[in-house]
Enzyme design. Structure first.
Site, mmCIF file in Angstrom:
data_model
loop_
_atom_site.group_PDB
_atom_site.id
_atom_site.type_symbol
_atom_site.label_atom_id
_atom_site.label_comp_id
_atom_site.label_asym_id
_atom_site.label_seq_id
_atom_site.Cartn_x
_atom_site.Cartn_y
_atom_site.Cartn_z
ATOM 1 N N ASP A 1 40.099 40.259 39.656
ATOM 2 C CA ASP A 1 40.337 40.555 38.317
ATOM 3 C C ASP A 1 41.759 40.406 37.875
ATOM 4 O O ASP A 1 42.690 40.274 38.652
ATOM 5 C CB ASP A 1 39.802 41.870 37.952
ATOM 6 C CG ASP A 1 39.766 42.156 36.257
ATOM 7 O OD1 ASP A 1 39.780 41.372 35.517
ATOM 8 O OD2 ASP A 1 40.107 43.426 35.932
ATOM 9 N N SER A 2 42.043 40.504 36.653
ATOM 10 C CA SER A 2 43.533 40.367 36.131
ATOM 11 C C SER A 2 44.302 41.705 36.746
ATOM 12 O O SER A 2 45.498 41.688 36.354
ATOM 13 C CB SER A 2 43.492 40.247 34.752
ATOM 14 O OG SER A 2 42.801 41.202 33.956
ATOM 15 N N TYR B 1 44.780 38.402 31.012
ATOM 16 C CA TYR B 1 44.031 37.050 30.956
ATOM 17 C C TYR B 1 43.570 36.880 29.518
ATOM 18 O O TYR B 1 43.501 35.739 29.063
ATOM 19 C CB TYR B 1 43.087 37.142 31.870
ATOM 20 C CG TYR B 1 43.336 36.623 33.519
ATOM 21 C CD1 TYR B 1 44.527 36.606 33.804
ATOM 22 C CD2 TYR B 1 42.078 36.669 34.433
ATOM 23 C CE1 TYR B 1 44.628 36.636 35.434
ATOM 24 C CE2 TYR B 1 42.444 36.545 35.605
ATOM 25 C CZ TYR B 1 43.649 36.410 36.104
ATOM 26 O OH TYR B 1 44.177 36.283 37.126
ATOM 27 N N GLY B 2 43.073 37.904 28.914
ATOM 28 C CA GLY B 2 42.198 37.941 27.625
ATOM 29 C C GLY B 2 42.915 37.387 26.539
ATOM 30 O O GLY B 2 42.383 36.984 25.341
ATOM 31 N N CYS C 1 35.245 39.850 36.490
ATOM 32 C CA CYS C 1 36.080 39.660 35.126
ATOM 33 C C CYS C 1 35.390 38.658 34.256
ATOM 34 O O CYS C 1 35.377 37.506 34.581
ATOM 35 C CB CYS C 1 37.557 39.065 35.414
ATOM 36 S SG CYS C 1 38.598 39.001 33.844
ATOM 37 N N ASN C 2 35.047 39.327 33.067
ATOM 38 C CA ASN C 2 34.251 38.502 32.026
ATOM 39 C C ASN C 2 35.179 37.250 31.750
ATOM 40 O O ASN C 2 34.946 36.056 31.408
ATOM 41 C CB ASN C 2 34.011 39.380 31.052
ATOM 42 C CG ASN C 2 32.997 40.273 31.440
ATOM 43 O OD1 ASN C 2 31.893 40.257 31.320
ATOM 44 N ND2 ASN C 2 33.394 41.488 31.796
ATOM 45 N N THR C 3 36.351 37.608 31.409
ATOM 46 C CA THR C 3 37.192 36.441 30.642
ATOM 47 C C THR C 3 37.252 35.321 31.705
ATOM 48 O O THR C 3 37.359 34.308 31.370
ATOM 49 C CB THR C 3 38.817 37.262 30.548
ATOM 50 O OG1 THR C 3 38.500 38.273 29.844
ATOM 51 C CG2 THR C 3 39.761 36.007 29.648
ATOM 52 N N CYS D 1 34.132 43.844 29.094
ATOM 53 C CA CYS D 1 35.205 43.593 29.776
ATOM 54 C C CYS D 1 35.564 44.677 30.803
ATOM 55 O O CYS D 1 35.231 45.963 30.614
ATOM 56 C CB CYS D 1 36.493 43.579 29.047
ATOM 57 S SG CYS D 1 38.213 43.922 29.879
ATOM 58 N N HIS E 1 37.648 46.334 32.597
ATOM 59 C CA HIS E 1 38.581 47.474 32.083
ATOM 60 C C HIS E 1 37.759 48.766 31.338
ATOM 61 O O HIS E 1 38.003 49.710 31.709
ATOM 62 C CB HIS E 1 39.785 46.783 31.558
ATOM 63 C CG HIS E 1 40.673 46.329 32.356
ATOM 64 N ND1 HIS E 1 40.550 45.020 32.950
ATOM 65 C CD2 HIS E 1 41.896 46.865 32.894
ATOM 66 C CE1 HIS E 1 41.694 44.870 33.587
ATOM 67 N NE2 HIS E 1 42.477 45.591 33.818
HETATM 68 N N1 DGL Z 1 38.983 42.677 33.051
HETATM 69 C C1 DGL Z 1 38.922 41.492 32.369
HETATM 70 C C2 DGL Z 1 37.501 41.089 31.632
HETATM 71 O O1 DGL Z 1 36.391 41.362 32.208
HETATM 72 C C3 DGL Z 1 40.049 40.951 31.458
HETATM 73 C C4 DGL Z 1 41.288 41.765 31.071
HETATM 74 C C5 DGL Z 1 42.428 41.083 30.781
HETATM 75 O O2 DGL Z 1 42.793 40.612 31.689
HETATM 76 O O3 DGL Z 1 42.494 40.758 29.332
HETATM 77 O O4 DGL Z 1 37.357 40.507 30.958
#
Ligand code: DGL
Length: 259
Positions: free
Chosen positions: A12-13, A44-45, A75-77, A181, A183
């Site tokens: 993940d990020s 990442y988002g 990570c969804n993004t 997300c 997080h």
């Molecule tokens: N945890 C990440 C997700 O599931 C993204 C968080 C990020 O880096 O902006 O989308």
């Protein structure tokens, strides 16, 4: 060597994917996991798709050098930005994540669904397609800055942030909230307390762990016995690594029945 003995790469990020890792460890305790938090390149988002893809390639390169038998994009993004490309390029199974809108749509009565996610996730083609299928009543709620609060373990800041977000909506009309997300899953207990009980909360960690088990089983890659292990890595600092260790050990794990 028997390929089933090889580790599973998860990334993940930052710390977010640890919420999904916890579900994977619960479901597959005999597996070896290498978790990579790309903290130096977070978030990442708020990046462009191409930039996220470049980050993902770097991380994936490091994990492939460790002979991983499968890759989980926790990570969804990053899934929206890179899963399609990675599946074409890699020979190992690639498991991704997407906002748990489908289960939310099944729970929905006639009200709204708030989908909390990063701006990039909510603008991606992949998410548009998900909305077309399951998005009746669903509203995009970009939460810029919330992942950073989780990275800093700033729980009071997170609470204040969420309070402001929920104040924008008439919660009497809301049937479900999607934590889109990884997080935000660390905030699930807090969000549960903030919302009326009849509002469902959905997220993808258990579903991802189940999918990983299914995919490994189909490919005859499940490690059948022996003790598992977890190795944490980061592109960030020693302090980031400590945060990852702490959240893995003490972070509020996802509710196994919560999806
Ligand atoms: N945890 C990440 C997700 O599931 C993204 C968080 C990020 O880096 O902006 O989308």
């Amino acid at each position: 060597m028997n390929q089933a003995e090889n580790p599973i790469g998860v990334f993940d990020s930052g710390v977010g994917g640890i919420s999904a890792l916890q579900a994977m460890i619960r479901m597959l305790p005999q597996e070896h996991f290498i978790y990579y938090g790309d903290t130096a390149n977070a978030p990442y988002g708020t990046k462009e798709t191409g930039e996220v893809l470049a980050c993902v390639r770097r991380v994936t390169g490091e994990l492939l050098a460790r002979d991983i038998k499968a890759l989980v994009i926790a990570c969804n993004t990053a899934t929206g930005a890179a899963a399609h490309t990675l599946r074409k390029e890699l020979t190992i199974p690639v498991i991704g994540m997407e906002p748990a809108l489908k289960p939310a749509s099944e729970i929905r009565k006639n009200g709204e669904i708030l989908v909390l996610a990063t701006p990039l996730t909510l603008h991606q083609e992949k998410f548009n397609r998900l909305m077309e299928k399951y998005g009746e009543g669903a509203l995009r709620v970009p939460c810029t800055g919330l992942m950073e609060l989780v990275e800093r373990e700033d729980w009071e800041g997170s609470r204040a942030y969420l309070k402001e977000v929920f104040a924008l909506y008439d919660l009497r009309k809301v049937d479900a909230v999607v934590l889109g997300c990884t997080h935000y899953v660390f905030l699930k207990g807090m969000i549960r307390e903030m919302l009326p009980e009849r509002i469902a909360i959905t997220e993808g960690s258990e579903g991802t762990a189940r999918q990983l088990k299914r995919v490994l089983g189909r490919a005859h890659l499940l490690r059948e016995d022996g003790d598992g292990s977890v190795e944490l890595k980061t592109s960030g600092t020693g302090k980031d690594l400590e945060t990852m260790e702490r959240l893995l050990q003490f972070g509020i794990p996802a509710d196994p029945a919560g999806e």
